[in-house]
Design an enzyme around this catalytic site. Structure first.
Site, PDB file in Angstrom:
ATOM      1  N   GLY A 252       0.782  -1.238   0.000  1.00  0.00           N
ATOM      2  CA  GLY A 252       0.000   0.000   0.000  1.00  0.00           C
ATOM      3  C   GLY A 252       0.810   1.281   0.000  1.00  0.00           C
ATOM      4  N   GLU A 294       4.383  -6.319   1.570  1.00  0.00           N
ATOM      5  CA  GLU A 294       3.923  -6.790   0.251  1.00  0.00           C
ATOM      6  C   GLU A 294       3.691  -5.642  -0.721  1.00  0.00           C
ATOM      7  OE1 GLU A 294       0.224  -8.593   1.350  1.00  0.00           O
ATOM      8  OE2 GLU A 294       1.097 -10.564   1.512  1.00  0.00           O
ATOM      9  N   PRO A 295       4.710  -4.891  -1.096  1.00  0.00           N
ATOM     10  CA  PRO A 295       4.491  -3.788  -2.036  1.00  0.00           C
ATOM     11  C   PRO A 295       4.196  -4.291  -3.449  1.00  0.00           C
ATOM     12  CG  PRO A 295       6.832  -4.057  -1.581  1.00  0.00           C
ATOM     13  CD  PRO A 295       6.122  -5.061  -0.718  1.00  0.00           C
ATOM     14  N   GLY A 296       3.269  -3.657  -4.110  1.00  0.00           N
ATOM     15  CA  GLY A 296       2.986  -3.957  -5.514  1.00  0.00           C
ATOM     16  C   GLY A 296       3.249  -2.706  -6.323  1.00  0.00           C
ATOM     17  N   ARG A 297       2.329  -1.745  -6.176  1.00  0.00           N
ATOM     18  CA  ARG A 297       2.400  -0.483  -6.912  1.00  0.00           C
ATOM     19  C   ARG A 297       3.772   0.184  -6.799  1.00  0.00           C
ATOM     20  NH1 ARG A 297      -2.173   2.681  -7.588  1.00  0.00           N
ATOM     21  NH2 ARG A 297      -3.149   1.614  -5.844  1.00  0.00           N
ATOM     22  N   ARG A 334      -8.153   3.127 -14.902  1.00  0.00           N
ATOM     23  CA  ARG A 334      -8.078   3.695 -13.552  1.00  0.00           C
ATOM     24  C   ARG A 334      -8.736   5.077 -13.427  1.00  0.00           C
ATOM     25  NH1 ARG A 334      -3.983   4.578 -10.915  1.00  0.00           N
ATOM     26  NH2 ARG A 334      -4.800   3.887  -8.923  1.00  0.00           N
ATOM     27  N   TYR A 338     -11.528   5.125 -10.736  1.00  0.00           N
ATOM     28  CA  TYR A 338     -11.172   5.827  -9.485  1.00  0.00           C
ATOM     29  C   TYR A 338     -10.932   7.323  -9.669  1.00  0.00           C
ATOM     30  CZ  TYR A 338      -9.345   1.004  -8.796  1.00  0.00           C
ATOM     31  OH  TYR A 338      -9.159  -0.339  -8.761  1.00  0.00           O
ATOM     32  N   CYS A 365     -16.278   2.907 -27.168  1.00  0.00           N
ATOM     33  CA  CYS A 365     -17.630   3.436 -27.290  1.00  0.00           C
ATOM     34  C   CYS A 365     -18.218   3.583 -25.894  1.00  0.00           C
ATOM     35  CB  CYS A 365     -18.447   2.487 -28.147  1.00  0.00           C
ATOM     36  SG  CYS A 365     -19.957   3.263 -28.670  1.00  0.00           S
TER      37      CYS A 365
END
Ligand code: LLP
Length: 436
Positions: A252, A294-297, A334, A338, A365
């Site tokens: 996060g 647990e980093p992802g981004r 995204r 968001y 479309c």
């Protein structure tokens, strides 16, 4: 003049072109076509090593980094993670299959999800996934049954809901009591599932997991979560006599998408959280567990860039200027989901002044098919120009779709001045390949 944009791996060259990892983005667009995902491998490895170093500095051998592979999942990514010797977080049979196919050692995988299907549970066990992160009791019983059938003891962590609002946008905030994820401390379910897990023959409880949200810039929220988890662990230790070997604090960590956003110094960030963990456990007189992040981004986001070719430029006088590109919500959903921020640049006109307000939109479309509103571009922008959307390494390729039967772009990896295709461009025939 060499300029820097958002992140030090993004610069410009003497031709007035944008560069990623030192390579000319316009040349790459010519070579591979557009739309195109670029991923700077050197940057990914640098980020992993920053995380590893930061964790090592404050927790020594007691800290582990697990890449949250939902951020960007394809074989080459798992090979990079294997060579960097980190763990991974996987969420589905598909991610497990991809990692296995890439030769990733699955004993270093943590299997998440709030609803693991029976098939996924069996598949994960047959592939030797190291840890199941168990969400709820119902799931625990299925895992126990499958482990019993195979005559193995399955290592698990329990996903605990600490009851925290991470002050991020609602859809990616996961630690609140009423979250769909995990067993809540407040409701007594976290303690109950601990007792159940400890009583099961084919289950080995290795510890606890929590994840409070995504795109977080504030260490206080993590420290609050640490305190809640540590108090919970102290209570479990006093009442049940169990102390965990592992505490996984999730991912996060925030990433900079706009020049106005802060840069998160991972060393400082992890050090504040890590020192806090050591202090809290010492104060409570509990043995410090192995800590997983647990980093992802924050590992892949700023290694990525999406490159488009401009099509129609439409001016609606007194209202808005639309710059349409040859991708859209199919490769980056995204903004539609968001209202996520991005920085956009016209890659072949990097030295021109950006004085024309515009909305950069896709070709689907769907009127919500917007990459970004309220940006500025050079007034000379026209069909054939190359637009780059920065910081798209996380949750872009992995959330891509085939809406309108638009083929997904390739992923091209840049490394030490060279480039290679990690995922090839989808073709029309790929798109029809499942149709009867
Ligand atoms: N661990 C767990 C259990 C998670 O659920 C997640 C993200 C992570 C780690 C990694 O979080 P990160 O370091 O990447 O923030 N699709 C959304 C993001 C959803 C995140 C879901 N879980 C987006 O595009 O912003």
């Amino acid at each position: 003049m060499k300029k820097e944009f958002i992140c030090e791996n993004i610069t410009s060259n003497g031709d007035g072109h944008l560069c990623l990892g030192g390579q000319d983005v316009v040349t790459l667009a010519e070579k591979y076509g557009t739309p195109l995902y670029l991923m700077d491998e050197d940057r990914i490895r640098e980020r992993i090593n920053t995380f590893k170093g930061a964790v090592h500095n404050c927790l020594g051998d007691n800290g582990i980094i697990a890449y949250a592979s939902k951020a960007a999942s394809f074989k080459e990514m798992y090979r990079i993670m294997k060579s960097e010797n980190v763990f991974i977080d996987v969420v589905s049979g598909g991610e497990i299959y991809t990692a296995a196919n890439a030769g990733f050692p699955l004993e270093k995988a943590l299997f998440h999800s709030n609803n693991k299907t029976d098939d996924d549970i069996a598949f994960a066990m047959d592939n030797g996934v190291g840890f199941f992160v168990v969400d709820n009791e119902e799931e625990l019983f299925v895992i126990e049954r499958e482990a019993g059938k195979r005559n193995i003891t399955q290592k698990i962590l329990l996903r605990i809901t600490p009851g925290i609002d991470s002050h991020t946008f609602e859809a990616v905030s996961t630690g609140k009591v009423d979250s769909k994820f995990g067993s809540a401390i407040e409701t007594g379910q976290a303690k109950a599932i601990t007792k159940t897990a400890l009583s099961r023959k084919n289950i080995a409880l290795s510890g606890y997991h929590c994840h409070i949200g995504s795109q977080i810039f504030d260490t206080d929220v993590f420290c609050k979560a640490v305190r809640i988890m540590a108090d919970f662990i102290a209570d479990i230790s006093n009442t049940i006599g169990y102390t965990p070997e592992i505490l996984d604090m999730g991912g996060g960590f925030g990433v900079r998408y706009l020049p106005s956003e802060p840069i998160v110094d991972i060393n400082k960030f992890i050090s504040v959280i890590g020192e806090n963990i050591k202090k809290v456990f010492k104060d409570l007189d509990i043995k410090l567990p192995t800590i997983i992040f647990e980093p992802g981004r924050s590992i892949v986001a700023d290694a990525g860039m999406t490159v488009y070719t401009v099509g129609t430029v439409k001016k609606v006088p007194d209202f808005v200027n639309y710059v349409s590109v040859d991708g859209g919500m199919t490769d980056n959903v995204r903004y539609a989901m968001y209202k996520a921020n991005y920085t956009l640049l016209v890659a072949n006109k990097i030295d021109e002044i950006c004085d024309m307000p515009a909305s950069v939109v896709g070709r689907c479309c769907e009127s919500g098919d917007i990459i970004q509103e309220n940006v500025t571009v050079p007034a000379s922008v026209k069909r054939g120009d190359i637009v780059a959307c920065l910081t798209t390494g996380a949750y872009n390729y992995s959330m891509a779709s085939n809406y309108n039967r638009i083929p997904r772009p390739p992923v091209v990896i840049l490394n030490k001045g060279g480039s290679r295709i990690a995922v090839r461009r989808e073709t029309f025939s790929d798109i029809c390949s499942l149709d009867e």
